[in-house]
Design a protein around this motif. Structure first.
Motif, PDB file in Angstrom:
ATOM      1  N   VAL A 111       0.817  -1.257   0.022  1.00 53.16           N
ATOM      2  CA  VAL A 111      -0.026  -0.054  -0.086  1.00 53.16           C
ATOM      3  C   VAL A 111       0.926   1.175  -0.035  1.00 53.16           C
ATOM      4  O   VAL A 111       1.646   1.128   0.825  1.00 53.16           O
ATOM      5  N   THR A 112       0.622   2.109  -0.845  1.00 50.29           N
ATOM      6  CA  THR A 112       1.404   3.292  -1.059  1.00 50.29           C
ATOM      7  C   THR A 112       0.180   4.473  -0.943  1.00 50.29           C
ATOM      8  O   THR A 112      -0.792   4.546  -1.506  1.00 50.29           O
ATOM      9  N   SER A 113       0.613   5.565  -0.248  1.00 47.34           N
ATOM     10  CA  SER A 113      -0.222   6.660  -0.084  1.00 47.34           C
ATOM     11  C   SER A 113       0.475   7.984  -0.980  1.00 47.34           C
ATOM     12  O   SER A 113       1.704   8.052  -1.318  1.00 47.34           O
ATOM     13  N   GLY A 114      -0.446   8.684  -1.378  1.00 46.83           N
ATOM     14  CA  GLY A 114      -0.008   9.736  -2.212  1.00 46.83           C
ATOM     15  C   GLY A 114      -1.374  10.657  -2.515  1.00 46.83           C
ATOM     16  O   GLY A 114      -2.441  10.306  -2.255  1.00 46.83           O
ATOM     17  N   LEU A 115      -1.005  12.006  -3.073  1.00 46.86           N
ATOM     18  CA  LEU A 115      -2.115  12.930  -3.562  1.00 46.86           C
ATOM     19  C   LEU A 115      -2.314  12.682  -4.766  1.00 46.86           C
ATOM     20  O   LEU A 115      -1.486  12.843  -5.561  1.00 46.86           O
ATOM     21  N   ILE A 116      -3.588  12.762  -5.314  1.00 48.70           N
ATOM     22  CA  ILE A 116      -3.830  12.659  -6.766  1.00 48.70           C
ATOM     23  C   ILE A 116      -4.542  14.074  -6.980  1.00 48.70           C
ATOM     24  O   ILE A 116      -5.626  14.490  -6.401  1.00 48.70           O
ATOM     25  N   LEU A 117      -4.304  14.778  -8.118  1.00 44.17           N
ATOM     26  CA  LEU A 117      -4.894  16.240  -8.650  1.00 44.17           C
ATOM     27  C   LEU A 117      -6.162  15.645  -9.646  1.00 44.17           C
ATOM     28  O   LEU A 117      -5.607  15.098 -10.515  1.00 44.17           O
ATOM     29  N   LEU A 118      -7.232  16.158  -9.057  1.00 39.97           N
ATOM     30  CA  LEU A 118      -8.369  15.930 -10.032  1.00 39.97           C
ATOM     31  C   LEU A 118      -9.208  17.422 -10.015  1.00 39.97           C
ATOM     32  O   LEU A 118      -9.562  17.729  -9.005  1.00 39.97           O
ATOM     33  N   SER A 119      -9.645  17.876 -11.389  1.00 36.71           N
ATOM     34  CA  SER A 119     -10.142  18.960 -11.340  1.00 36.71           C
ATOM     35  C   SER A 119      -9.623  20.124 -10.543  1.00 36.71           C
ATOM     36  O   SER A 119      -9.997  20.899  -9.842  1.00 36.71           O
ATOM     37  N   GLU A 121      -8.107  19.693  -7.932  1.00 37.05           N
ATOM     38  CA  GLU A 121      -8.173  19.629  -6.301  1.00 37.05           C
ATOM     39  C   GLU A 121      -7.454  18.440  -6.046  1.00 37.05           C
ATOM     40  O   GLU A 121      -7.264  17.647  -6.784  1.00 37.05           O
ATOM     41  N   LEU A 122      -6.517  18.487  -4.780  1.00 40.83           N
ATOM     42  CA  LEU A 122      -5.934  17.341  -4.519  1.00 40.83           C
ATOM     43  C   LEU A 122      -6.892  16.458  -3.539  1.00 40.83           C
ATOM     44  O   LEU A 122      -7.578  16.820  -2.569  1.00 40.83           O
ATOM     45  N   HIS A 123      -6.554  15.117  -3.940  1.00 40.28           N
ATOM     46  CA  HIS A 123      -7.366  14.024  -3.339  1.00 40.28           C
ATOM     47  C   HIS A 123      -6.550  13.098  -2.540  1.00 40.28           C
ATOM     48  O   HIS A 123      -5.649  12.607  -3.259  1.00 40.28           O
ATOM     49  N   PRO A 124      -6.581  12.559  -1.399  1.00 37.94           N
ATOM     50  CA  PRO A 124      -5.755  11.532  -0.773  1.00 37.94           C
ATOM     51  C   PRO A 124      -6.215  10.063  -1.427  1.00 37.94           C
ATOM     52  O   PRO A 124      -7.339  10.071  -1.461  1.00 37.94           O
ATOM     53  N   LEU A 175      -8.167   5.484   9.843  1.00 39.28           N
ATOM     54  CA  LEU A 175      -7.049   6.421  10.390  1.00 39.28           C
ATOM     55  C   LEU A 175      -6.966   6.845  11.661  1.00 39.28           C
ATOM     56  O   LEU A 175      -7.986   7.258  12.142  1.00 39.28           O
ATOM     57  N   ALA A 176      -5.919   6.699  12.390  1.00 39.25           N
ATOM     58  CA  ALA A 176      -6.132   7.146  13.867  1.00 39.25           C
ATOM     59  C   ALA A 176      -4.908   7.567  14.186  1.00 39.25           C
ATOM     60  O   ALA A 176      -3.784   7.094  13.845  1.00 39.25           O
ATOM     61  N   MET A 177      -5.010   8.812  14.826  1.00 42.26           N
ATOM     62  CA  MET A 177      -3.898   9.463  15.499  1.00 42.26           C
ATOM     63  C   MET A 177      -2.786   9.628  14.376  1.00 42.26           C
ATOM     64  O   MET A 177      -1.602   9.691  14.244  1.00 42.26           O
ATOM     65  N   GLY A 178      -3.416  10.094  13.196  1.00 37.92           N
ATOM     66  CA  GLY A 178      -2.425  10.412  12.161  1.00 37.92           C
ATOM     67  C   GLY A 178      -1.713   9.149  11.592  1.00 37.92           C
ATOM     68  O   GLY A 178      -0.814   9.619  10.607  1.00 37.92           O
ATOM     69  N   GLN A 179      -2.266   8.148  11.799  1.00 39.32           N
ATOM     70  CA  GLN A 179      -1.553   6.906  11.094  1.00 39.32           C
ATOM     71  C   GLN A 179      -2.582   5.942  10.473  1.00 39.32           C
ATOM     72  O   GLN A 179      -3.660   6.014  10.776  1.00 39.32           O
ATOM     73  N   LEU A 180      -2.179   5.305   9.192  1.00 40.44           N
ATOM     74  CA  LEU A 180      -2.877   4.577   8.540  1.00 40.44           C
ATOM     75  C   LEU A 180      -2.880   3.126   9.405  1.00 40.44           C
ATOM     76  O   LEU A 180      -1.932   2.277   9.309  1.00 40.44           O
ATOM     77  N   HIS A 181      -3.919   2.571   9.629  1.00 40.10           N
ATOM     78  CA  HIS A 181      -4.048   1.183  10.336  1.00 40.10           C
ATOM     79  C   HIS A 181      -4.613   0.222   9.503  1.00 40.10           C
ATOM     80  O   HIS A 181      -4.067  -0.786   9.410  1.00 40.10           O
ATOM     81  N   VAL A 205       1.497   8.979   7.640  1.00 41.06           N
ATOM     82  CA  VAL A 205       1.147   9.641   6.385  1.00 41.06           C
ATOM     83  C   VAL A 205       1.569  10.940   6.526  1.00 41.06           C
ATOM     84  O   VAL A 205       1.689  11.560   7.817  1.00 41.06           O
ATOM     85  N   ALA A 206       1.771  11.684   5.446  1.00 44.56           N
ATOM     86  CA  ALA A 206       2.207  12.923   5.321  1.00 44.56           C
ATOM     87  C   ALA A 206       1.060  13.989   5.812  1.00 44.56           C
ATOM     88  O   ALA A 206      -0.026  13.516   5.739  1.00 44.56           O
ATOM     89  N   ASP A 207       1.214  15.068   6.422  1.00 42.12           N
ATOM     90  CA  ASP A 207       0.538  15.935   6.953  1.00 42.12           C
ATOM     91  C   ASP A 207      -0.461  16.553   5.999  1.00 42.12           C
ATOM     92  O   ASP A 207      -1.704  16.646   5.911  1.00 42.12           O
ATOM     93  N   SER A 208      -0.061  16.635   4.729  1.00 41.42           N
ATOM     94  CA  SER A 208      -0.902  17.104   3.647  1.00 41.42           C
ATOM     95  C   SER A 208      -1.716  16.166   3.091  1.00 41.42           C
ATOM     96  O   SER A 208      -2.852  16.457   3.040  1.00 41.42           O
ATOM     97  N   TRP A 209      -1.376  14.813   3.212  1.00 43.44           N
ATOM     98  CA  TRP A 209      -2.334  13.574   2.847  1.00 43.44           C
ATOM     99  C   TRP A 209      -3.351  13.790   4.084  1.00 43.44           C
ATOM    100  O   TRP A 209      -4.648  13.527   3.510  1.00 43.44           O
ATOM    101  N   ARG A 210      -3.122  13.635   5.408  1.00 45.12           N
ATOM    102  CA  ARG A 210      -3.998  13.881   6.265  1.00 45.12           C
ATOM    103  C   ARG A 210      -4.675  14.904   6.219  1.00 45.12           C
ATOM    104  O   ARG A 210      -6.374  14.726   6.378  1.00 45.12           O
ATOM    105  N   ALA A 211      -4.358  16.111   6.041  1.00 42.68           N
ATOM    106  CA  ALA A 211      -5.280  17.460   5.749  1.00 42.68           C
ATOM    107  C   ALA A 211      -6.327  17.015   4.668  1.00 42.68           C
ATOM    108  O   ALA A 211      -7.338  17.673   4.746  1.00 42.68           O
ATOM    109  N   ALA A 212      -5.892  16.469   3.407  1.00 48.25           N
ATOM    110  CA  ALA A 212      -6.713  16.404   2.436  1.00 48.25           C
ATOM    111  C   ALA A 212      -7.753  15.251   2.970  1.00 48.25           C
ATOM    112  O   ALA A 212      -9.120  15.465   2.496  1.00 48.25           O
ATOM    113  N   ALA A 213      -7.564  14.370   3.769  1.00 47.15           N
ATOM    114  CA  ALA A 213      -8.424  13.270   4.020  1.00 47.15           C
ATOM    115  C   ALA A 213      -9.589  13.733   5.004  1.00 47.15           C
ATOM    116  O   ALA A 213     -10.760  13.462   4.840  1.00 47.15           O
ATOM    117  N   ASN A 214      -8.827  14.562   5.876  1.00 47.69           N
ATOM    118  CA  ASN A 214      -9.936  15.569   6.945  1.00 47.69           C
ATOM    119  C   ASN A 214     -10.872  16.197   5.964  1.00 47.69           C
ATOM    120  O   ASN A 214     -12.098  16.257   6.578  1.00 47.69           O
TER     121      ASN A 214
END
Length: 261
Positions: A111-119, A121-124, A175-181, A205-214
């Motif tokens: 499993v790899t995490s990353g931000l994807i740009l669509l229209s 806007e960044l999506h986790p 996602l809990a405490m900023g970590q992917l479980h 996960v990166a702060d930017s990824w978590r921010a986008a997820a939230n």
């Protein structure tokens, strides 16, 4: 000879005091084993070893792991996953008679995490790729049914990445405490969700990824068969690999609700 085993209270509750005591006394525990987490050899006579109980809908399988890799715990899995785990564990147990045919390689989901740009806007996003072909449960052969199995679960084939995939209800990303479980899928009717994929150790996960997820309260999940994506060091290269897999008809996707923060 007593083993250096760790049996958690929840494992003991499932297997019973008598069986737990026999394990600790060395009666039913192997000396050597293949760690169910990192798949490298371990020795319960020489190093701290965790007992891990995989529980399915109807059956349960007891496995062993280095205590440094995984704590002793009960893991809820689907019956299909349990059968695969049982085959893997049986293949690594020793000693036993040599099988007539070598067991297939046990696939692990990367499993790899990353931000994807669509229209604009960044999506986790999470990208899932197994380390070996995934055969349909109960079948033999060298085929890879990873994508068909996911499509049957509701994932959509993606010829190109140009919009947010449909939401797949019943699935979620924990996602809990900023970590992917874990990535959770529906359990048995009326039951709680079970882990389709579970981190051996929670992944940061990166702060930017978590921010986008939230912000979106959902995560895009892309899945491709072994050899389609690979480990990409940068998000732009990850996007290129995803676009190539989509163009080759080797990508499925869904949007999963976020569980946790």
């Amino acid at each position: 000879m007593p083993r250096m085993l760790e049996v958690s209270d929840e494992v003991r509750a499932e297997i019973g005091d008598e069986e737990a005591d026999r394990l600790l006394a060395g009666e039913n525990a192997p000396g050597g084993y293949d760690c169910t987490s990192c798949r490298t050899p371990g020795d319960s006579e020489q190093e701290r070893t965790s007992t891990v109980l995989f529980v399915g809908d109807e059956t349960a399988v007891l496995a062993f792991a280095h205590a440094t890799c995984l704590p002793s715990q009960v893991v809820q899995v689907t019956e299909e996953q349990l059968q695969g785990a049982a085959r893997s564990i049986a293949g690594s147990a020793a000693p036993q008679a040599a099988p007539e045919q070598a067991a297939p390689e046990q696939a692990v989901l990367g499993v790899t995490s990353g931000l994807i740009l669509l229209s604009g806007e960044l999506h986790p996003a999470l990208v899932v790729e197994p380390t070996a072909p995934i055969a349909r449960p109960g079948t033999t052969g060298a085929g890879d049914d990873f994508l068909p199995l996911l499509i049957e679960q509701g994932f959509m084939p993606l010829p190109q990445i140009d919009s947010v995939p449909p939401v797949l209800h019943g699935w979620s990303v924990l996602l809990a405490m900023g970590q992917l479980h874990a990535i959770l899928q529906p359990g048995p009717p009326g039951g709680t969700p079970v882990a389709w994929w579970q981190a051996h150790q929670a992944l940061q996960v990166a702060d930017s990824w978590r921010a986008a997820a939230n912000k979106h309260q959902q995560v895009l999940l892309f899945a491709a068969p072994v050899g389609s994506i690979g480990r990409q060091p940068r998000e732009d290269l990850l996007r290129e690999a995803l676009d190539k897999a989509a163009a080759n008809g080797k990508l499925v996707a869904a949007t999963l609700p976020l569980a946790g923060t």
